[in-house]
Design a protein around this motif. Structure first.
Motif, PDB file in Angstrom:
ATOM      1  N   LYS A 190       0.822  -1.216   0.000  1.00 14.27           N
ATOM      2  CA  LYS A 190       0.000   0.000   0.000  1.00 14.27           C
ATOM      3  C   LYS A 190       0.857   1.267   0.000  1.00 14.27           C
ATOM      4  CE  LYS A 190      -3.730   2.403   2.350  1.00 14.27           C
ATOM      5  NZ  LYS A 190      -4.742   2.373   3.395  1.00 14.27           N
ATOM      6  N   TYR A 191       2.014   1.210   0.639  1.00 14.72           N
ATOM      7  CA  TYR A 191       2.890   2.372   0.770  1.00 14.72           C
ATOM      8  C   TYR A 191       4.228   2.123   0.094  1.00 14.72           C
ATOM      9  CZ  TYR A 191      -0.556   3.429   4.324  1.00 14.72           C
ATOM     10  OH  TYR A 191      -1.734   3.663   4.977  1.00 14.72           O
ATOM     11  N   THR A 192       4.892   3.213  -0.254  1.00 13.15           N
ATOM     12  CA  THR A 192       6.223   3.151  -0.835  1.00 13.15           C
ATOM     13  C   THR A 192       7.132   4.106  -0.082  1.00 13.15           C
ATOM     14  OG1 THR A 192       5.400   2.610  -3.047  1.00 13.15           O
ATOM     15  CG2 THR A 192       7.594   3.584  -2.933  1.00 13.15           C
ATOM     16  N   ALA A 193       8.358   3.652   0.164  1.00  8.87           N
ATOM     17  CA  ALA A 193       9.393   4.503   0.751  1.00  8.87           C
ATOM     18  C   ALA A 193      10.437   4.773  -0.327  1.00  8.87           C
ATOM     19  CB  ALA A 193      10.037   3.823   1.945  1.00  8.87           C
ATOM     20  N   VAL A 194      10.702   6.041  -0.566  1.00 10.61           N
ATOM     21  CA  VAL A 194      11.699   6.442  -1.554  1.00 10.61           C
ATOM     22  C   VAL A 194      12.848   7.105  -0.805  1.00 10.61           C
ATOM     23  CG1 VAL A 194      12.175   7.888  -3.566  1.00 10.61           C
ATOM     24  CG2 VAL A 194       9.934   6.800  -3.309  1.00 10.61           C
ATOM     25  N   THR A 195      14.060   6.633  -1.059  1.00 11.45           N
ATOM     26  CA  THR A 195      15.250   7.215  -0.449  1.00 11.45           C
ATOM     27  C   THR A 195      16.109   7.832  -1.543  1.00 11.45           C
ATOM     28  OG1 THR A 195      15.224   5.552   1.308  1.00 11.45           O
ATOM     29  CG2 THR A 195      17.283   6.769   0.993  1.00 11.45           C
ATOM     30  N   VAL A 196      16.526   9.079  -1.325  1.00 13.26           N
ATOM     31  CA  VAL A 196      17.407   9.784  -2.249  1.00 13.26           C
ATOM     32  C   VAL A 196      18.640  10.201  -1.456  1.00 13.26           C
ATOM     33  CG1 VAL A 196      17.654  11.701  -3.863  1.00 13.26           C
ATOM     34  CG2 VAL A 196      15.388  10.689  -3.481  1.00 13.26           C
ATOM     35  N   VAL A 197      19.795   9.686  -1.840  1.00 13.20           N
ATOM     36  CA  VAL A 197      21.038  10.065  -1.172  1.00 13.20           C
ATOM     37  C   VAL A 197      21.616  11.266  -1.909  1.00 13.20           C
ATOM     38  CG1 VAL A 197      23.343   9.333  -0.476  1.00 13.20           C
ATOM     39  CG2 VAL A 197      21.448   7.689  -0.445  1.00 13.20           C
ATOM     40  N   ILE A 198      21.815  12.348  -1.160  1.00 15.73           N
ATOM     41  CA  ILE A 198      22.309  13.592  -1.763  1.00 15.73           C
ATOM     42  C   ILE A 198      23.637  14.004  -1.135  1.00 15.73           C
ATOM     43  CG2 ILE A 198      19.969  14.389  -2.242  1.00 15.73           C
ATOM     44  CD1 ILE A 198      20.456  16.433   0.143  1.00 15.73           C
ATOM     45  N   GLU A 199      24.293  14.928  -1.785  1.00 14.55           N
ATOM     46  CA  GLU A 199      25.461  15.609  -1.220  1.00 14.55           C
ATOM     47  C   GLU A 199      24.906  16.872  -0.558  1.00 14.55           C
ATOM     48  OE1 GLU A 199      29.604  16.281  -0.519  1.00 14.55           O
ATOM     49  OE2 GLU A 199      28.649  14.540  -1.412  1.00 14.55           O
ATOM     50  N   ALA A 200      24.672  16.780   0.742  1.00  7.21           N
ATOM     51  CA  ALA A 200      24.101  17.908   1.480  1.00  7.21           C
ATOM     52  C   ALA A 200      25.166  18.969   1.704  1.00  7.21           C
ATOM     53  CB  ALA A 200      23.543  17.428   2.808  1.00  7.21           C
ATOM     54  N   THR A 201      24.774  20.220   1.488  1.00  7.84           N
ATOM     55  CA  THR A 201      25.737  21.312   1.633  1.00  7.84           C
ATOM     56  C   THR A 201      25.511  22.164   2.875  1.00  7.84           C
ATOM     57  OG1 THR A 201      24.360  22.711   0.215  1.00  7.84           O
ATOM     58  CG2 THR A 201      26.125  21.459  -0.856  1.00  7.84           C
ATOM     59  N   SER A 202      24.302  22.072   3.468  1.00  6.33           N
ATOM     60  CA  SER A 202      24.029  22.877   4.664  1.00  6.33           C
ATOM     61  C   SER A 202      22.776  22.377   5.371  1.00  6.33           C
ATOM     62  CB  SER A 202      23.825  24.350   4.292  1.00  6.33           C
ATOM     63  OG  SER A 202      22.621  24.510   3.576  1.00  6.33           O
ATOM     64  N   ARG A 203      22.641  22.775   6.603  1.00  3.78           N
ATOM     65  CA  ARG A 203      21.434  22.466   7.368  1.00  3.78           C
ATOM     66  C   ARG A 203      20.229  23.184   6.755  1.00  3.78           C
ATOM     67  NH1 ARG A 203      19.781  19.581  12.047  1.00  3.78           N
ATOM     68  NH2 ARG A 203      17.608  20.157  12.197  1.00  3.78           N
ATOM     69  N   LYS A 204      20.458  24.391   6.275  1.00  4.03           N
ATOM     70  CA  LYS A 204      19.399  25.165   5.635  1.00  4.03           C
ATOM     71  C   LYS A 204      18.849  24.422   4.413  1.00  4.03           C
ATOM     72  CE  LYS A 204      18.544  29.711   3.656  1.00  4.03           C
ATOM     73  NZ  LYS A 204      19.098  31.013   3.332  1.00  4.03           N
ATOM     74  N   GLN A 205      19.716  23.830   3.620  1.00  9.92           N
ATOM     75  CA  GLN A 205      19.296  23.050   2.458  1.00  9.92           C
ATOM     76  C   GLN A 205      18.429  21.861   2.887  1.00  9.92           C
ATOM     77  OE1 GLN A 205      22.186  20.401   0.769  1.00  9.92           O
ATOM     78  NE2 GLN A 205      21.456  20.760  -1.327  1.00  9.92           N
ATOM     79  N   LEU A 206      18.878  21.122   3.899  1.00 13.82           N
ATOM     80  CA  LEU A 206      18.117  19.972   4.384  1.00 13.82           C
ATOM     81  C   LEU A 206      16.756  20.394   4.927  1.00 13.82           C
ATOM     82  CD1 LEU A 206      20.906  17.906   6.187  1.00 13.82           C
ATOM     83  CD2 LEU A 206      19.843  17.441   3.965  1.00 13.82           C
TER      84      LEU A 206
END
Length: 88
Positions: A55-71
């Motif tokens: 019924k549900y789907t979990a999608v994970t995207v691994v990124i190169e995070a540059t800041s807390r503000k971006q996250l």
């Protein structure tokens, strides 16, 4: 919270996970939202997993995070979207 008030050191690899009701468009929706904030999503950075009942789907995207503000901005956009039930 500033970057100085977090345990993360930027830039860093960071997994963004969003969960929602399974549909053909859910993966695309999550990727489009993340792309608003990330210049480059690498090949193989996106994984998708259905729940046990499908019924549900979990999608994970691994990124190169540059800041807390971006996250924070990514999580805000994800949680604001009606198809996203939860973002981790």
């Amino acid at each position: 919270m500033s970057d100085k008030e977090t345990l993360l050191e930027f830039p860093c690899q960071f997994p963004i996970k969003a969960m929602g009701v399974s549909s053909d468009q859910f993966d695309i929706t999550v990727i489009e939202i993340v792309r608003r904030h990330v210049d480059d999503i690498k090949e193989g950075a996106v994984t998708s997993r259905p729940s046990k009942g499908g019924k549900y789907t979990a999608v994970t995207v691994v990124i190169e995070a540059t800041s807390r503000k971006q996250l924070d901005a990514i999580y805000q956009d994800l949680t604001d979207h009606p198809d996203v039930l939860m973002a981790l």
